[in-house]
Design an enzyme around this catalytic site. Structure first.
Site, PDB file in Angstrom:
ATOM      1  N   ASP A 151     113.576 -49.890 -11.736  1.00  0.00           N
ATOM      2  CA  ASP A 151     114.954 -50.384 -11.802  1.00  0.00           C
ATOM      3  C   ASP A 151     115.391 -50.494 -13.267  1.00  0.00           C
ATOM      4  O   ASP A 151     114.599 -50.300 -14.180  1.00  0.00           O
ATOM      5  CB  ASP A 151     115.095 -51.730 -11.068  1.00  0.00           C
ATOM      6  CG  ASP A 151     114.313 -52.844 -11.748  1.00  0.00           C
ATOM      7  OD1 ASP A 151     113.181 -52.576 -12.210  1.00  0.00           O
ATOM      8  OD2 ASP A 151     114.812 -53.985 -11.839  1.00  0.00           O
ATOM      9  N   HIS A 173     108.565 -44.283  -7.552  1.00  0.00           N
ATOM     10  CA  HIS A 173     109.816 -45.023  -7.373  1.00  0.00           C
ATOM     11  C   HIS A 173     110.309 -45.370  -8.775  1.00  0.00           C
ATOM     12  O   HIS A 173     109.943 -46.401  -9.336  1.00  0.00           O
ATOM     13  CB  HIS A 173     109.567 -46.281  -6.532  1.00  0.00           C
ATOM     14  CG  HIS A 173     110.809 -47.100  -6.309  1.00  0.00           C
ATOM     15  ND1 HIS A 173     111.643 -46.917  -5.238  1.00  0.00           N
ATOM     16  CD2 HIS A 173     111.367 -48.091  -7.035  1.00  0.00           C
ATOM     17  CE1 HIS A 173     112.654 -47.765  -5.299  1.00  0.00           C
ATOM     18  NE2 HIS A 173     112.510 -48.494  -6.391  1.00  0.00           N
ATOM     19  N   ASP A 202     102.550 -41.372  -2.207  1.00  0.00           N
ATOM     20  CA  ASP A 202     103.275 -40.767  -3.334  1.00  0.00           C
ATOM     21  C   ASP A 202     104.662 -40.366  -2.847  1.00  0.00           C
ATOM     22  O   ASP A 202     104.956 -39.188  -2.643  1.00  0.00           O
ATOM     23  CB  ASP A 202     102.508 -39.559  -3.873  1.00  0.00           C
ATOM     24  CG  ASP A 202     103.255 -38.919  -5.044  1.00  0.00           C
ATOM     25  OD1 ASP A 202     104.097 -39.606  -5.666  1.00  0.00           O
ATOM     26  OD2 ASP A 202     103.000 -37.724  -5.328  1.00  0.00           O
ATOM     27  N   GLU A 231     105.786 -47.641  -7.459  1.00  0.00           N
ATOM     28  CA  GLU A 231     106.748 -47.878  -8.534  1.00  0.00           C
ATOM     29  C   GLU A 231     105.985 -47.830  -9.855  1.00  0.00           C
ATOM     30  O   GLU A 231     104.747 -47.771  -9.869  1.00  0.00           O
ATOM     31  CB  GLU A 231     107.444 -49.246  -8.364  1.00  0.00           C
ATOM     32  CG  GLU A 231     108.604 -49.432  -9.332  1.00  0.00           C
ATOM     33  CD  GLU A 231     109.568 -50.578  -8.997  1.00  0.00           C
ATOM     34  OE1 GLU A 231     109.447 -51.173  -7.903  1.00  0.00           O
ATOM     35  OE2 GLU A 231     110.435 -50.867  -9.827  1.00  0.00           O
TER      36      GLU A 231
HETATM   37  O1  9MR Z   1     105.286 -56.956 -10.070  1.00  0.00           O
HETATM   38  C1  9MR Z   1     106.046 -57.783  -9.201  1.00  0.00           C
HETATM   39  C2  9MR Z   1     105.163 -58.223  -8.052  1.00  0.00           C
HETATM   40  O2  9MR Z   1     104.109 -59.042  -8.528  1.00  0.00           O
HETATM   41  C3  9MR Z   1     105.988 -58.967  -7.022  1.00  0.00           C
HETATM   42  O3  9MR Z   1     105.170 -59.257  -5.902  1.00  0.00           O
HETATM   43  C4  9MR Z   1     107.177 -58.106  -6.618  1.00  0.00           C
HETATM   44  C5  9MR Z   1     108.069 -58.769  -5.579  1.00  0.00           C
HETATM   45  O4  9MR Z   1     108.681 -59.879  -6.111  1.00  0.00           O
HETATM   46  O5  9MR Z   1     107.960 -57.792  -7.758  1.00  0.00           O
HETATM   47  C6  9MR Z   1     107.271 -57.039  -8.701  1.00  0.00           C
HETATM   48  O6  9MR Z   1     108.096 -56.825  -9.799  1.00  0.00           O
HETATM   49  C7  9MR Z   1     109.223 -55.989  -9.633  1.00  0.00           C
HETATM   50  C8  9MR Z   1     110.420 -56.759 -10.182  1.00  0.00           C
HETATM   51  O7  9MR Z   1     110.668 -57.873  -9.385  1.00  0.00           O
HETATM   52  C9  9MR Z   1     111.664 -55.885 -10.321  1.00  0.00           C
HETATM   53  N1  9MR Z   1     111.370 -54.686 -11.053  1.00  0.00           N
HETATM   54  C10 9MR Z   1     110.298 -53.910 -10.454  1.00  0.00           C
HETATM   55  C11 9MR Z   1     109.022 -54.727 -10.452  1.00  0.00           C
HETATM   56  C12 9MR Z   1     107.835 -53.893  -9.985  1.00  0.00           C
HETATM   57  O8  9MR Z   1     107.884 -53.603  -8.639  1.00  0.00           O
END
Ligand code: 9MR
Length: 568
Positions: free
Chosen positions: A170, A494, A537, A546
């Site tokens: 994102d 992602h 993938d 991601e």
């Molecule tokens: O890395 C984060 C993970 O530990 C959490 O469980 C998850 C859900 O809240 O979010 C991950 O972080 C994401 C962030 O909230 C938004 N940008 C992408 C991050 C990686 O997926």
């Protein structure tokens, strides 16, 4: 350069799993053969001549899937060259290499991955190659969210907060996650400063006689500095859209962006980073006049704010109940600031030499260490104290329990390694396969490297290298998790630019999150629910595929630190 062209053209067996990049001549070399029916293996050179013959080790049963695997150990093959492994009845592996500096490109590319994440700037072809793109998210007109109003900054007050790295797939920028990411990269520099005198990633700052690693870090540092409220020193949680952008290129995004609620955890992470950056950048004062001092001033102001506001936590649901617009991007909500306080205190102490910072702080050195994650940063403080102990003339009574704690943690990781199906410390329990499990493997590797530093016992170094092997292919998914590398590549992370740019190859040097059996994304393309195989993938898979800055940073650390150590 491996990026863009795999070493292999021929058909190979995906049941022979190994680091798809390769091996150092003098280090351990292991491949894992899945299945119970095979006993012998050969290593062949490109002419087809067998240069090594070996027996597979005893059968090991996988605790997650029940599958049987055996280890092919060819550590005694030390001659540089290109090779394949052949197992009769099964086939051969993809081509891999034995050579010095084998992970140099991996280290460079994974640092370059941060360049591709830069916000508010175009990436010209000269530096970005075929992944060149126009600038997005200038962030020079960011609104103060109603959760973040303060003296002189009313609701919708406009601030300028450009630069920084996009967090992940994102396009938002989060202080908490920037904290651990910056701490990891700055620690890498502090642990191996000489190595980075000669480590170039072809970024625009290439020729400014500051190490590229620091130039990259400074891109995000300058953004972080703008996230502090000048009125009182508190730090905003994040700079974000209310909702995620679509799967489009950065320059296609035009939603308003906000800074949201100041809080204790974000502020302490910020303090830790500013204290560490201020300390390191003192050494570059003539090239970056004033930057170090700006960091130190910001750190002190943040520390004071966090002292006055010890328990303001970011609770996204609560913020959304009270204020509009609702913000539904990454929460990074953490309701415990004890570990951030410790880390910030350790950095302030390491920078100023004032032991007072550690007063009233629970070092927790008697309690089991936990691996760094975005919400748990205690160990970041340990690492800094271990690194700085001599310089600070720390008393044994203070530093020895911390050293012992890190070693105990590493010994726990090493226990029973010879029974593990992939002969890695990664993956002993299903807990390792959390969201972003690749960063668990990388951070375990870093903990092992600190234990190696403390003890000089190579078993820790070898196990750290084993986790690098895991990330580059010796794992149950058959994938090499770093984009642009390996014979079985991650092609569909992602990651908005990789999805939207119309280029087949994803942006290189980005570490895929890795197996995560919770499968929160509910993608339909997973082929397994076993913890160590729960990966797809597919760009729908934000829970297993991601990329994120806090995962890339320990990847850079692990690969670069191992390169630095192997060169010594
Ligand atoms: O890395 C984060 C993970 O530990 C959490 O469980 C998850 C859900 O809240 O979010 C991950 O972080 C994401 C962030 O909230 C938004 N940008 C992408 C991050 C990686 O997926």
């Amino acid at each position: 350069m491996q990026i863009g062209k795999p070493l292999v053209a021929q058909k190979y067996s995906s049941d022979i799993r190994l680091n798809q990049v390769g091996f150092y001549p003098a280090a351990p070399k292991i491949a894992v053969v899945v299945g119970d029916n095979f006993t012998d293996f050969l290593v062949k050179d490109p002419s087809g001549k067998a240069v090594f013959k070996g027996k597979l080790g005893p059968a090991r049963q996988n605790q997650h899937s029940g599958k049987i695997s055996k280890v092919a150990d060819f550590s005694n093959l030390k001659k540089t060259g290109k090779y394949t492994i052949e197992v009769s009845g099964l086939g051969k592996s993809a081509v891999f290499e034995i050579k010095a500096k084998i992970h140099r490109e991996v280290a460079e590319a994974s640092l370059k991955g941060f360049y591709y994440q830069r916000a508010s700037t175009d990436l010209p072809e000269k530096f970005a190659g075929k992944w060149a793109r126009p600038a997005g998210h200038p962030d020079h007109k960011v609104l103060v969210h109603p959760s973040a109003v303060s003296d002189g900054r009313a609701e919708n007050f406009v601030i300028s907060s450009p630069k920084g790295w996009y967090d992940a797939g994102d396009y938002n920028k989060y202080i908490v996650n920037s904290g651990i990411t910056m701490g990891t990269l700055l620690s890498l520099y502090e642990d191996f400063p000489l190595f980075f005198e000669n480590f170039n990633t072809n970024i625009p700052e290439n020729n400014n006689s500051i190490p590229d690693l620091l130039d990259e870090v400074i891109w995000n540092l300058r953004w972080m500095l703008t996230m502090q409220d000048p009125a009182d020193g508190g730090v905003y949680h994040k700079l974000t859209n209310p909702r995620f952008d679509g799967m489009v290129m950065p320059d296609q995004c035009d939603k308003p962006r906000y800074v949201v609620q100041k809080n204790t955890v974000a502020t302490l992470d910020f303090v830790a980073v500013m204290a560490q950056a201020g300390r390191i950048l003192k050494g570059f004062e003539n090239k970056l006049p004033g930057l170090s001092d700006s960091c130190l001033v910001a750190a002190v102001k943040g520390w004071e704010w966090a002292g006055k506001h010890p328990d303001i936590f970011y609770n996204q649901d609560e913020v959304n109940r009270k204020f509009d617009p609702d913000v539904v991007t990454g929460a990074y909500g953490d309701r415990n600031a004890a570990d951030e306080r410790f880390w910030a205190a350790a950095e302030m102490y390491a920078t100023t030499g004032k032991a007072d910072y550690l007063k009233n702080i629970d070092l927790k050195s008697g309690q089991p260490m936990t691996l760094p994650t975005w919400s748990m940063v205690h160990a970041m403080g340990y690492y800094t104290l271990i690194r700085s102990a001599e310089r600070l003339k720390m008393e044994g009574a203070l530093i020895d329990p911390i050293r012992n704690n890190v070693r105990r943690f590493a010994d726990g990781l090493l226990k029973d390694i010879e029974k593990q199906p992939y002969h890695t410390v990664m993956g002993k329990t299903a807990k390792d396969y959390s969201w972003g499990s690749s960063s668990v493997a990388a951070n375990q590797g870093i903990a092992l490297l600190y234990s190696y530093k403390i003890s000089k016992d190579r078993k820790y170094l070898n196990a750290a290298l084993g986790n690098l092997d895991y990330l580059l292919g010796r794992n149950a998914t058959t994938y090499c998790f770093l984009t642009g590398f390996g014979s079985k590549r991650v092609m569909h992370p992602h990651h908005r630019p990789s999805v939207a740019d119309g280029i087949e190859d994803p942006v290189p040097g980005l570490l895929s999150g890795g197996p995560n059996p919770a499968q929160q994304d509910k993608c339909k393309t997973y082929t397994s629910k076993f913890a160590d195989e729960s990966f797809t993938d597919d760009n729908c898979s934000y829970a297993s595929n991601e990329i994120a800055i806090n995962w890339n940073a320990p990847m850079v650390y692990l690969a670069a630190a191992i390169e630095a150590i192997m060169e010594q």
